[in-house]
Design a protein around this motif. Structure first.
Motif, PDB file in Angstrom:
ATOM      1  N   LEU A 158      78.991 226.721  42.582  1.00  0.00           N
ATOM      2  CA  LEU A 158      79.065 225.491  43.373  1.00  0.00           C
ATOM      3  C   LEU A 158      78.311 224.350  42.696  1.00  0.00           C
ATOM      4  O   LEU A 158      78.757 223.195  42.731  1.00  0.00           O
ATOM      5  CB  LEU A 158      78.501 225.745  44.775  1.00  0.00           C
ATOM      6  CG  LEU A 158      79.353 226.632  45.683  1.00  0.00           C
ATOM      7  CD1 LEU A 158      78.602 226.950  46.963  1.00  0.00           C
ATOM      8  CD2 LEU A 158      80.674 225.962  46.008  1.00  0.00           C
ATOM      9  N   MET A 159      77.174 224.660  42.074  1.00  0.00           N
ATOM     10  CA  MET A 159      76.428 223.618  41.373  1.00  0.00           C
ATOM     11  C   MET A 159      77.208 223.098  40.156  1.00  0.00           C
ATOM     12  O   MET A 159      77.211 221.897  39.882  1.00  0.00           O
ATOM     13  CB  MET A 159      75.055 224.144  40.952  1.00  0.00           C
ATOM     14  CG  MET A 159      74.044 224.221  42.086  1.00  0.00           C
ATOM     15  SD  MET A 159      72.364 224.552  41.537  1.00  0.00           S
ATOM     16  CE  MET A 159      72.511 226.255  41.027  1.00  0.00           C
ATOM     17  N   LEU A 160      77.887 223.992  39.452  1.00  0.00           N
ATOM     18  CA  LEU A 160      78.691 223.579  38.302  1.00  0.00           C
ATOM     19  C   LEU A 160      79.837 222.669  38.728  1.00  0.00           C
ATOM     20  O   LEU A 160      80.092 221.628  38.109  1.00  0.00           O
ATOM     21  CB  LEU A 160      79.234 224.806  37.571  1.00  0.00           C
ATOM     22  CG  LEU A 160      78.293 225.499  36.590  1.00  0.00           C
ATOM     23  CD1 LEU A 160      78.914 226.773  36.055  1.00  0.00           C
ATOM     24  CD2 LEU A 160      77.958 224.569  35.429  1.00  0.00           C
ATOM     25  N   SER A 161      80.541 223.057  39.794  1.00  0.00           N
ATOM     26  CA  SER A 161      81.660 222.243  40.257  1.00  0.00           C
ATOM     27  C   SER A 161      81.176 220.883  40.773  1.00  0.00           C
ATOM     28  O   SER A 161      81.817 219.850  40.547  1.00  0.00           O
ATOM     29  CB  SER A 161      82.454 222.974  41.351  1.00  0.00           C
ATOM     30  OG  SER A 161      81.652 223.227  42.466  1.00  0.00           O
ATOM     31  N   THR A 162      80.012 220.869  41.450  1.00  0.00           N
ATOM     32  CA  THR A 162      79.454 219.586  41.913  1.00  0.00           C
ATOM     33  C   THR A 162      79.049 218.712  40.728  1.00  0.00           C
ATOM     34  O   THR A 162      79.281 217.493  40.738  1.00  0.00           O
ATOM     35  CB  THR A 162      78.223 219.850  42.803  1.00  0.00           C
ATOM     36  OG1 THR A 162      78.599 220.699  43.886  1.00  0.00           O
ATOM     37  CG2 THR A 162      77.669 218.548  43.354  1.00  0.00           C
ATOM     38  N   LEU A 163      78.468 219.336  39.699  1.00  0.00           N
ATOM     39  CA  LEU A 163      78.075 218.587  38.502  1.00  0.00           C
ATOM     40  C   LEU A 163      79.294 217.960  37.829  1.00  0.00           C
ATOM     41  O   LEU A 163      79.258 216.784  37.427  1.00  0.00           O
ATOM     42  CB  LEU A 163      77.360 219.532  37.519  1.00  0.00           C
ATOM     43  CG  LEU A 163      76.908 218.926  36.205  1.00  0.00           C
ATOM     44  CD1 LEU A 163      75.856 217.856  36.440  1.00  0.00           C
ATOM     45  CD2 LEU A 163      76.356 220.001  35.278  1.00  0.00           C
ATOM     46  N   LEU A 199      91.263 212.605  36.627  1.00  0.00           N
ATOM     47  CA  LEU A 199      91.083 213.265  37.918  1.00  0.00           C
ATOM     48  C   LEU A 199      91.740 214.648  37.922  1.00  0.00           C
ATOM     49  O   LEU A 199      91.181 215.612  38.447  1.00  0.00           O
ATOM     50  CB  LEU A 199      91.683 212.401  39.025  1.00  0.00           C
ATOM     51  CG  LEU A 199      91.577 212.958  40.452  1.00  0.00           C
ATOM     52  CD1 LEU A 199      90.119 213.080  40.873  1.00  0.00           C
ATOM     53  CD2 LEU A 199      92.335 212.060  41.424  1.00  0.00           C
ATOM     54  N   PHE A 200      92.908 214.769  37.299  1.00  0.00           N
ATOM     55  CA  PHE A 200      93.586 216.066  37.197  1.00  0.00           C
ATOM     56  C   PHE A 200      92.770 217.035  36.343  1.00  0.00           C
ATOM     57  O   PHE A 200      92.678 218.227  36.662  1.00  0.00           O
ATOM     58  CB  PHE A 200      94.987 215.892  36.606  1.00  0.00           C
ATOM     59  CG  PHE A 200      95.964 215.249  37.544  1.00  0.00           C
ATOM     60  CD1 PHE A 200      95.917 215.508  38.908  1.00  0.00           C
ATOM     61  CD2 PHE A 200      96.943 214.373  37.077  1.00  0.00           C
ATOM     62  CE1 PHE A 200      96.815 214.911  39.781  1.00  0.00           C
ATOM     63  CE2 PHE A 200      97.846 213.782  37.935  1.00  0.00           C
ATOM     64  CZ  PHE A 200      97.781 214.049  39.293  1.00  0.00           C
ATOM     65  N   TYR A 201      92.173 216.538  35.255  1.00  0.00           N
ATOM     66  CA  TYR A 201      91.336 217.395  34.411  1.00  0.00           C
ATOM     67  C   TYR A 201      90.146 217.939  35.205  1.00  0.00           C
ATOM     68  O   TYR A 201      89.824 219.127  35.140  1.00  0.00           O
ATOM     69  CB  TYR A 201      90.807 216.604  33.203  1.00  0.00           C
ATOM     70  CG  TYR A 201      91.832 216.336  32.127  1.00  0.00           C
ATOM     71  CD1 TYR A 201      92.862 217.235  31.877  1.00  0.00           C
ATOM     72  CD2 TYR A 201      91.757 215.184  31.348  1.00  0.00           C
ATOM     73  CE1 TYR A 201      93.813 216.981  30.891  1.00  0.00           C
ATOM     74  CE2 TYR A 201      92.703 214.918  30.355  1.00  0.00           C
ATOM     75  CZ  TYR A 201      93.723 215.822  30.141  1.00  0.00           C
ATOM     76  OH  TYR A 201      94.646 215.569  29.166  1.00  0.00           O
ATOM     77  N   VAL A 202      89.498 217.058  35.946  1.00  0.00           N
ATOM     78  CA  VAL A 202      88.347 217.472  36.761  1.00  0.00           C
ATOM     79  C   VAL A 202      88.770 218.494  37.809  1.00  0.00           C
ATOM     80  O   VAL A 202      88.100 219.515  38.019  1.00  0.00           O
ATOM     81  CB  VAL A 202      87.694 216.243  37.426  1.00  0.00           C
ATOM     82  CG1 VAL A 202      86.642 216.674  38.443  1.00  0.00           C
ATOM     83  CG2 VAL A 202      87.066 215.333  36.382  1.00  0.00           C
TER      84      VAL A 202
END
Length: 210
Positions: free
Chosen positions: A202-207, A15-18
């Protein structure tokens, strides 16, 4: 980075990595967008902000039914964003309380605050994109109602002494609607051109979240 991700719980470490990757993407998105918007500020102001204001004036006498769902979703989005902000602030305070107990590093609190600030900045950019494109949808619906009304009048034309005069009036109104349709399309195109970097980020972060 080692301090931030230091934990024995592997799921929490993931979770920290994400979270770290998402923040890095948002940071890059903010920098690229800030530079692009600074360079093209005049074009953005003329092609989006002023164009939307012009269309708002053009459609002030149009049917107002599409305005109600538009305003409802704007208020709903405003409440939702503020709720998300309150949750994030509560999370920061919860981590700050854990710092006093020695169970959480100060670095994680600083990172949470920094991520919150970046989230607000990217949210403001996405909010403006949503506002412009929501306005475009509203204008298209008003345009469609005006076009339907014009079509009904054309269907009601009957041979008579004033037929040519009515045809000329309807032709002028149809030309006006054609011009408005082109302006709406131009606003939508410029909005996507202006927000393309934000949308990619935003699409990258959502992915990555998914």
């Amino acid at each position: 980075f080692r301090t931030l991700t230091d934990t024995l719980d592997r799921r929490l470490q993931l979770l920290f990595y994400v979270s770290f990757t998402n923040t890095a993407i948002k940071y890059a998105t903010v920098i690229v967008t800030y530079v692009a918007n600074t360079v093209h500020f005049e074009a953005i102001n003329q092609r989006c902000t002023m164009q939307r204001t012009h269309l708002e004036f053009e459609f002030q006498n149009a049917p107002q039914e599409p305005k109600r769902p538009f305003e409802f979703f704007m208020y709903f989005k405003f409440c939702l964003i503020n709720l998300m902000m309150m949750i994030q602030v509560c999370g920061i305070f919860a981590q700050y309380g854990e710092v006093g107990k020695g169970s959480v590093s100060q670095v994680r609190v600083h990172f949470a605050i920094y991520a919150f600030v970046l989230w607000n900045y990217t949210e403001n950019m996405a909010d403006y994109c949503y506002f412009i494109n929501g306005s475009v949808l509203k204008y298209y619906r008003q345009f469609n109602l005006q076009l339907g009304s014009l079509r009904d009048e054309m269907d009601g034309l009957r041979p008579g002494g004033m037929l040519l005069h009515h045809c000329c009036e309807l032709s002028d109104r149809l030309e006006e609607l054609r011009r408005r349709c082109r302006e709406i399309h131009d606003l939508q195109r410029e909005s996507f051109r202006m927000h393309q970097f934000q949308l990619i980020g935003l699409m990258l972060s959502t992915l990555i979240n998914n």
